[in-house]
Motif scaffolding. Structure first.
Motif, PDB file in Angstrom:
ATOM      1  N   VAL A 100      38.356  34.792  23.782  1.00  0.00           N
ATOM      2  CA  VAL A 100      39.130  34.604  25.004  1.00  0.00           C
ATOM      3  C   VAL A 100      39.499  33.124  25.048  1.00  0.00           C
ATOM      4  N   THR A 101      40.748  32.830  24.738  1.00  0.00           N
ATOM      5  CA  THR A 101      41.169  31.427  24.663  1.00  0.00           C
ATOM      6  C   THR A 101      41.644  30.895  26.006  1.00  0.00           C
ATOM      7  N   ASP A 102      42.063  31.800  26.908  1.00  0.00           N
ATOM      8  CA  ASP A 102      42.478  31.361  28.225  1.00  0.00           C
ATOM      9  C   ASP A 102      42.330  32.517  29.200  1.00  0.00           C
ATOM     10  N   ALA A 103      42.111  32.189  30.458  1.00  0.00           N
ATOM     11  CA  ALA A 103      42.001  33.197  31.520  1.00  0.00           C
ATOM     12  C   ALA A 103      42.433  32.548  32.829  1.00  0.00           C
ATOM     13  N   LYS A 104      43.268  33.255  33.568  1.00  0.00           N
ATOM     14  CA  LYS A 104      43.747  32.768  34.861  1.00  0.00           C
ATOM     15  C   LYS A 104      43.788  33.942  35.833  1.00  0.00           C
ATOM     16  N   PHE A 105      43.806  33.608  37.126  1.00  0.00           N
ATOM     17  CA  PHE A 105      43.878  34.662  38.124  1.00  0.00           C
ATOM     18  C   PHE A 105      44.759  34.236  39.284  1.00  0.00           C
ATOM     19  N   GLU A 106      45.309  35.229  39.929  1.00  0.00           N
ATOM     20  CA  GLU A 106      46.033  35.090  41.188  1.00  0.00           C
ATOM     21  C   GLU A 106      45.458  36.159  42.096  1.00  0.00           C
ATOM     22  N   GLY A 107      45.524  35.950  43.374  1.00  0.00           N
ATOM     23  CA  GLY A 107      45.071  36.991  44.273  1.00  0.00           C
ATOM     24  C   GLY A 107      44.788  36.480  45.657  1.00  0.00           C
ATOM     25  N   GLU A 108      44.308  37.408  46.463  1.00  0.00           N
ATOM     26  CA  GLU A 108      43.932  37.108  47.836  1.00  0.00           C
ATOM     27  C   GLU A 108      42.632  37.820  48.120  1.00  0.00           C
ATOM     28  N   GLY A 109      41.808  37.184  48.918  1.00  0.00           N
ATOM     29  CA  GLY A 109      40.568  37.831  49.295  1.00  0.00           C
ATOM     30  C   GLY A 109      39.602  36.862  49.931  1.00  0.00           C
ATOM     31  N   CYS A 110      38.431  37.362  50.136  1.00  0.00           N
ATOM     32  CA  CYS A 110      37.383  36.582  50.782  1.00  0.00           C
ATOM     33  C   CYS A 110      36.855  35.496  49.839  1.00  0.00           C
ATOM     34  N   SER A 111      36.042  34.625  50.397  1.00  0.00           N
ATOM     35  CA  SER A 111      35.491  33.522  49.601  1.00  0.00           C
ATOM     36  C   SER A 111      34.648  34.036  48.438  1.00  0.00           C
ATOM     37  N   ILE A 112      33.964  35.151  48.624  1.00  0.00           N
ATOM     38  CA  ILE A 112      33.126  35.701  47.543  1.00  0.00           C
ATOM     39  C   ILE A 112      34.000  36.162  46.381  1.00  0.00           C
ATOM     40  N   SER A 113      35.040  36.939  46.656  1.00  0.00           N
ATOM     41  CA  SER A 113      35.858  37.475  45.557  1.00  0.00           C
ATOM     42  C   SER A 113      36.627  36.379  44.834  1.00  0.00           C
ATOM     43  N   MET A 114      37.189  35.441  45.575  1.00  0.00           N
ATOM     44  CA  MET A 114      37.985  34.396  44.941  1.00  0.00           C
ATOM     45  C   MET A 114      37.116  33.380  44.197  1.00  0.00           C
ATOM     46  N   SER A 115      35.959  33.043  44.736  1.00  0.00           N
ATOM     47  CA  SER A 115      35.076  32.114  44.025  1.00  0.00           C
ATOM     48  C   SER A 115      34.489  32.787  42.786  1.00  0.00           C
ATOM     49  N   SER A 116      34.207  34.076  42.874  1.00  0.00           N
ATOM     50  CA  SER A 116      33.698  34.797  41.713  1.00  0.00           C
ATOM     51  C   SER A 116      34.749  34.822  40.600  1.00  0.00           C
ATOM     52  N   ALA A 117      36.019  35.021  40.964  1.00  0.00           N
ATOM     53  CA  ALA A 117      37.097  35.002  39.967  1.00  0.00           C
ATOM     54  C   ALA A 117      37.199  33.631  39.311  1.00  0.00           C
ATOM     55  N   SER A 118      37.067  32.587  40.104  1.00  0.00           N
ATOM     56  CA  SER A 118      37.113  31.223  39.591  1.00  0.00           C
ATOM     57  C   SER A 118      35.968  30.982  38.606  1.00  0.00           C
TER      58      SER A 118
END
Length: 147
Positions: free
Chosen positions: A56-74
Protein backbone atom coordinates in the motif's frame (compact mmCIF):
# COMPACT_ATOMS: atom_id res chain seq x y z
CA UNK A 1 0.05 6.93 34.57
CA UNK A 2 -3.42 6.76 36.09
CA UNK A 3 -6.31 5.48 34.01
CA UNK A 4 -7.93 8.93 34.12
CA UNK A 5 -4.79 10.57 32.69
CA UNK A 6 -4.54 7.86 30.04
CA UNK A 7 -8.19 8.42 29.01
CA UNK A 8 -7.50 12.15 28.72
CA UNK A 9 -4.41 11.50 26.59
CA UNK A 10 -6.36 9.14 24.32
CA UNK A 11 -9.16 11.71 23.91
CA UNK A 12 -6.54 14.31 22.93
CA UNK A 13 -5.06 11.97 20.30
CA UNK A 14 -8.53 11.25 18.86
CA UNK A 15 -9.42 14.93 18.72
CA UNK A 16 -6.08 15.80 17.11
CA UNK A 17 -6.76 13.32 14.28
CA UNK A 18 -10.32 14.65 13.96
CA UNK A 19 -9.33 18.33 13.81
CA UNK A 20 -6.12 17.75 11.82
CA UNK A 21 -6.83 14.65 9.72
CA UNK A 22 -3.91 12.95 8.06
CA UNK A 23 -4.29 11.81 4.46
CA UNK A 24 -7.55 13.63 3.73
CA UNK A 25 -8.16 13.76 0.01
CA UNK A 26 -8.52 11.54 -3.03
CA UNK A 27 -5.94 9.67 -5.08
CA UNK A 28 -6.91 10.40 -8.67
CA UNK A 29 -4.91 8.08 -10.87
CA UNK A 30 -5.37 4.31 -11.04
CA UNK A 31 -6.38 3.78 -7.44
CA UNK A 32 -8.64 1.43 -5.54
CA UNK A 33 -11.77 3.30 -4.51
CA UNK A 34 -14.43 2.16 -2.09
CA UNK A 35 -17.40 4.01 -0.65
CA UNK A 36 -19.00 2.86 2.57
CA UNK A 37 -21.42 4.28 5.08
CA UNK A 38 -22.89 3.54 8.47
CA UNK A 39 -26.65 4.00 8.02
CA UNK A 40 -27.32 3.93 11.77
CA UNK A 41 -25.47 7.21 12.37
CA UNK A 42 -24.81 8.70 8.93
CA UNK A 43 -21.01 8.31 8.87
CA UNK A 44 -19.71 7.91 5.33
CA UNK A 45 -16.27 7.44 3.83
CA UNK A 46 -14.65 7.25 0.44
CA UNK A 47 -11.31 5.49 0.70
CA UNK A 48 -8.79 5.55 -2.13
CA UNK A 49 -5.59 3.50 -2.06
CA UNK A 50 -2.71 2.85 -4.36
CA UNK A 51 -1.21 -0.64 -4.24
CA UNK A 52 2.01 -1.39 -6.09
CA UNK A 53 3.92 -4.66 -5.91
CA UNK A 54 1.67 -5.83 -3.04
CA UNK A 55 2.47 -2.72 -0.95
CA UNK A 56 0.00 0.00 0.00
CA UNK A 57 1.96 2.99 -1.27
CA UNK A 58 -0.70 5.59 -0.56
CA UNK A 59 -4.09 5.89 1.14
CA UNK A 60 -6.46 8.84 1.43
CA UNK A 61 -10.01 9.37 2.60
CA UNK A 62 -12.89 11.77 2.24
CA UNK A 63 -16.06 11.67 4.23
CA UNK A 64 -18.27 12.97 6.96
CA UNK A 65 -18.95 11.64 10.39
CA UNK A 66 -18.31 11.76 14.06
CA UNK A 67 -14.92 12.31 15.66
CA UNK A 68 -14.49 8.56 16.19
CA UNK A 69 -15.05 7.58 12.54
CA UNK A 70 -13.00 10.39 11.04
CA UNK A 71 -10.08 10.06 13.47
CA UNK A 72 -10.07 6.30 12.95
CA UNK A 73 -9.86 6.85 9.17
CA UNK A 74 -6.97 9.25 9.70
CA UNK A 75 -5.13 6.78 11.94
CA UNK A 76 -5.81 3.84 9.63
CA UNK A 77 -4.51 5.56 6.49
CA UNK A 78 -1.36 6.57 8.38
CA UNK A 79 -0.86 3.04 9.68
CA UNK A 80 -1.23 1.13 6.40
CA UNK A 81 0.91 3.29 4.13
CA UNK A 82 4.11 1.46 3.26
CA UNK A 83 2.83 -1.89 4.51
CA UNK A 84 2.39 -5.06 2.52
CA UNK A 85 -1.24 -5.89 1.81
CA UNK A 86 -1.04 -8.91 4.12
CA UNK A 87 0.29 -6.72 6.95
CA UNK A 88 -2.46 -4.13 6.43
CA UNK A 89 -5.11 -6.87 6.60
CA UNK A 90 -3.49 -8.32 9.73
CA UNK A 91 -3.57 -4.88 11.33
CA UNK A 92 -7.29 -4.65 10.48
CA UNK A 93 -7.84 -7.97 12.28
CA UNK A 94 -5.92 -6.70 15.31
CA UNK A 95 -8.02 -3.53 15.30
CA UNK A 96 -11.24 -5.54 15.04
CA UNK A 97 -10.15 -7.69 17.99
CA UNK A 98 -9.40 -4.53 19.98
CA UNK A 99 -12.89 -3.17 19.19
CA UNK A 100 -14.39 -6.41 20.48
CA UNK A 101 -12.55 -5.98 23.77
CA UNK A 102 -10.25 -8.95 23.19
CA UNK A 103 -6.81 -9.03 24.73
CA UNK A 104 -4.39 -7.95 22.07
CA UNK A 105 -1.76 -10.39 20.93
CA UNK A 106 0.47 -7.75 19.42
CA UNK A 107 3.91 -8.82 18.29
CA UNK A 108 6.85 -6.85 19.65
CA UNK A 109 7.56 -5.35 16.22
CA UNK A 110 3.96 -4.23 15.70
CA UNK A 111 3.46 -0.81 17.24
CA UNK A 112 -0.16 0.33 17.09
CA UNK A 113 0.83 3.94 17.66
CA UNK A 114 -2.10 6.36 17.77
CA UNK A 115 -4.54 3.54 17.00
CA UNK A 116 -4.33 2.47 20.65
CA UNK A 117 -6.21 5.65 21.54
CA UNK A 118 -9.36 4.04 20.14
CA UNK A 119 -9.29 1.01 22.46
CA UNK A 120 -11.77 2.61 24.85
CA UNK A 121 -14.42 2.63 22.11
CA UNK A 122 -15.17 -1.03 22.86
CA UNK A 123 -16.90 0.16 26.07
CA UNK A 124 -19.50 1.89 23.88
CA UNK A 125 -21.01 -0.73 21.53
CA UNK A 126 -22.96 1.86 19.53
CA UNK A 127 -19.67 3.54 18.56
CA UNK A 128 -17.80 0.43 17.41
CA UNK A 129 -19.26 0.70 13.89
CA UNK A 130 -18.03 4.29 13.78
CA UNK A 131 -14.48 3.22 14.62
CA UNK A 132 -14.42 0.26 12.23
CA UNK A 133 -15.97 1.93 9.15
CA UNK A 134 -12.67 2.93 7.51
CA UNK A 135 -11.08 -0.39 8.43
CA UNK A 136 -13.93 -2.35 6.83
CA UNK A 137 -13.58 -0.17 3.72
CA UNK A 138 -9.85 -0.93 3.56
CA UNK A 139 -10.43 -4.68 3.95
CA UNK A 140 -13.14 -4.70 1.28
CA UNK A 141 -10.99 -2.76 -1.20
CA UNK A 142 -7.94 -4.97 -0.66
CA UNK A 143 -9.96 -8.19 -0.91
CA UNK A 144 -11.53 -6.96 -4.16
CA UNK A 145 -8.05 -6.11 -5.47
CA UNK A 146 -6.88 -9.68 -4.72
CA UNK A 147 -9.65 -11.14 -6.92
Amino acid sequence: MSSNNLDTLYRQVIMDHYKNPRNRGVIEDDSLTINMNNPTCGDRIQLTMKVENDIVTDAKFEGEGCSISMSSASMMTDAIKGRQVEEALKLATTFSDMMQGKDLDVEDDEDLGDIEALQGVCKFPARIKCATLAWKAMEKALHEEEK
